[in-house]
Design a protein around this motif. Structure first.
Motif, short mmCIF file in Angstrom:
data_model
loop_
_atom_site.label_atom_id
_atom_site.label_comp_id
_atom_site.label_asym_id
_atom_site.label_seq_id
_atom_site.Cartn_x
_atom_site.Cartn_y
_atom_site.Cartn_z
N ILE A 156 52.18 -2.09 -13.69
CA ILE A 156 52.36 -3.28 -12.85
C ILE A 156 53.55 -3.12 -11.91
CG2 ILE A 156 51.29 -4.85 -14.52
CD1 ILE A 156 54.11 -5.69 -15.40
N GLN A 157 54.09 -1.91 -11.79
CA GLN A 157 55.29 -1.70 -11.00
C GLN A 157 55.08 -2.00 -9.51
OE1 GLN A 157 53.57 0.54 -12.63
NE2 GLN A 157 53.43 2.53 -11.59
N GLU A 158 53.83 -2.02 -9.07
CA GLU A 158 53.55 -2.30 -7.66
C GLU A 158 53.42 -3.79 -7.36
OE1 GLU A 158 53.72 0.02 -5.41
OE2 GLU A 158 54.05 1.55 -6.96
N VAL A 159 53.15 -4.59 -8.39
CA VAL A 159 52.98 -6.05 -8.20
C VAL A 159 53.41 -6.76 -9.48
CG1 VAL A 159 51.43 -7.95 -7.68
CG2 VAL A 159 51.02 -5.72 -6.64
N PHE A 160 54.56 -7.43 -9.45
CA PHE A 160 55.02 -8.18 -10.62
C PHE A 160 56.07 -9.19 -10.21
CE2 PHE A 160 58.04 -4.80 -10.06
CZ PHE A 160 59.26 -5.30 -10.48
N SER A 161 56.28 -10.17 -11.08
CA SER A 161 57.37 -11.14 -10.93
C SER A 161 58.31 -10.97 -12.11
CB SER A 161 56.82 -12.57 -10.88
OG SER A 161 55.96 -12.75 -9.78
N LEU A 162 59.51 -11.49 -11.96
CA LEU A 162 60.54 -11.27 -12.96
C LEU A 162 61.35 -12.55 -13.16
CD1 LEU A 162 61.59 -8.77 -14.60
CD2 LEU A 162 63.27 -8.45 -12.77
N THR A 163 61.61 -12.88 -14.42
CA THR A 163 62.54 -13.97 -14.69
C THR A 163 63.51 -13.53 -15.78
OG1 THR A 163 62.75 -16.33 -15.24
CG2 THR A 163 61.13 -15.09 -16.47
N GLY A 164 64.76 -13.93 -15.63
CA GLY A 164 65.78 -13.56 -16.60
C GLY A 164 66.59 -14.76 -17.02
#
Length: 228
Positions: free
Chosen positions: A114-122
């Motif tokens: 999924i390195q080409e399309v992802f979201s991130l929350t921290g």
């Protein structure tokens, strides 16, 4: 992958397992829990970074509601040294670096392709990690970033925490001040502090304290949390 289980709850696909993670010539494992279908969702998957350092993914399980309500695939995982991932109590403090945790995140993204399309929350420390990841790696596949209770400046965070401490009894202030040098005293004070400024839900969800017990409980591991 030494463990893989897949179940279906209320029509939502849940997968848990462990991913091999190679770092500095050694192979470790990261535990993960994935909600939803990566291949058939109309939305980018969301990777969730837990706080601490030293906590685990469990207290952020409510992010799975995004899968249930909006078909957003969600991936939670335990960072190395925490939860159900590999524990390394003998590693020196220098081992627990941004380089390590960023490499771990990259490994997870690559594992799920999924390195080409992802979201991130921290959340909290997870937000700090997310920002460092973005600055150092400049990921072109990142579509959205959500920071929850994260800090941009350790100095300002310390100043604000000190101000909030003033409203608590002296014993709580003392416990928070000694920190990990006296973990039992620190944990008692930290629980009082978190009842006001950490979690406002009542009753406090069991998974919230479970995450804290990963560090301070009878079988907890303080290695990561006590590393600078």
């Amino acid at each position: 992958m030494s463990l893989l289980q897949e179940i279906l709850i209320k029509g939502m696909r849940i997968e848990e397992g462990r991913i091999d993670f190679q770092y500095e010539g050694e192979v470790f494992q990261n535990y993960y829990k994935k909600f939803g279908d990566l291949q058939n969702s109309p939305h980018p998957p969301l990777v969730v970074l837990h706080g601490g350092p030293g906590l685990c993914h469990d207290y952020l399980i409510s992010f799975s509601d995004l899968t249930q309500k909006y078909e957003v695939p969600v991936i939670l995982y335990d960072q190395l040294g925490n939860g159900r991932s590999t524990h390394l109590r003998d590693k020196p403090a220098t081992f627990w670096s941004f380089d390590l945790f960023i490499a771990e995140l990259v490994n997870l993204l690559n594992f799920f392709s999924i390195q080409e399309v992802f979201s991130l929350t921290g959340h909290s420390w997870g937000g700090v990690l997310a920002l460092e990841f973005i600055v150092r790696r400049r990921p072109t596949g990142l579509k959205r970033l959500v920071l929850s209770n994260a800090l941009a400046s350790a100095e300002l965070w310390q100043q604000s925490t000190t101000q909030l401490m003033q409203a608590f009894p002296e014993c709580v202030q003392e416990g928070l001040t000694v920190g990990m040098a006296e973990p039992d005293k620190f944990y008692r004070a930290l629980k009082e502090f978190h009842l006001v400024h950490g979690c406002t839900a009542r009753p406090v969800p069991e998974v919230y304290w479970k995450a804290m017990e990963q560090i301070f409980g009878p079988e907890g591991d303080m290695t990561v949390a006590s590393s600078p």
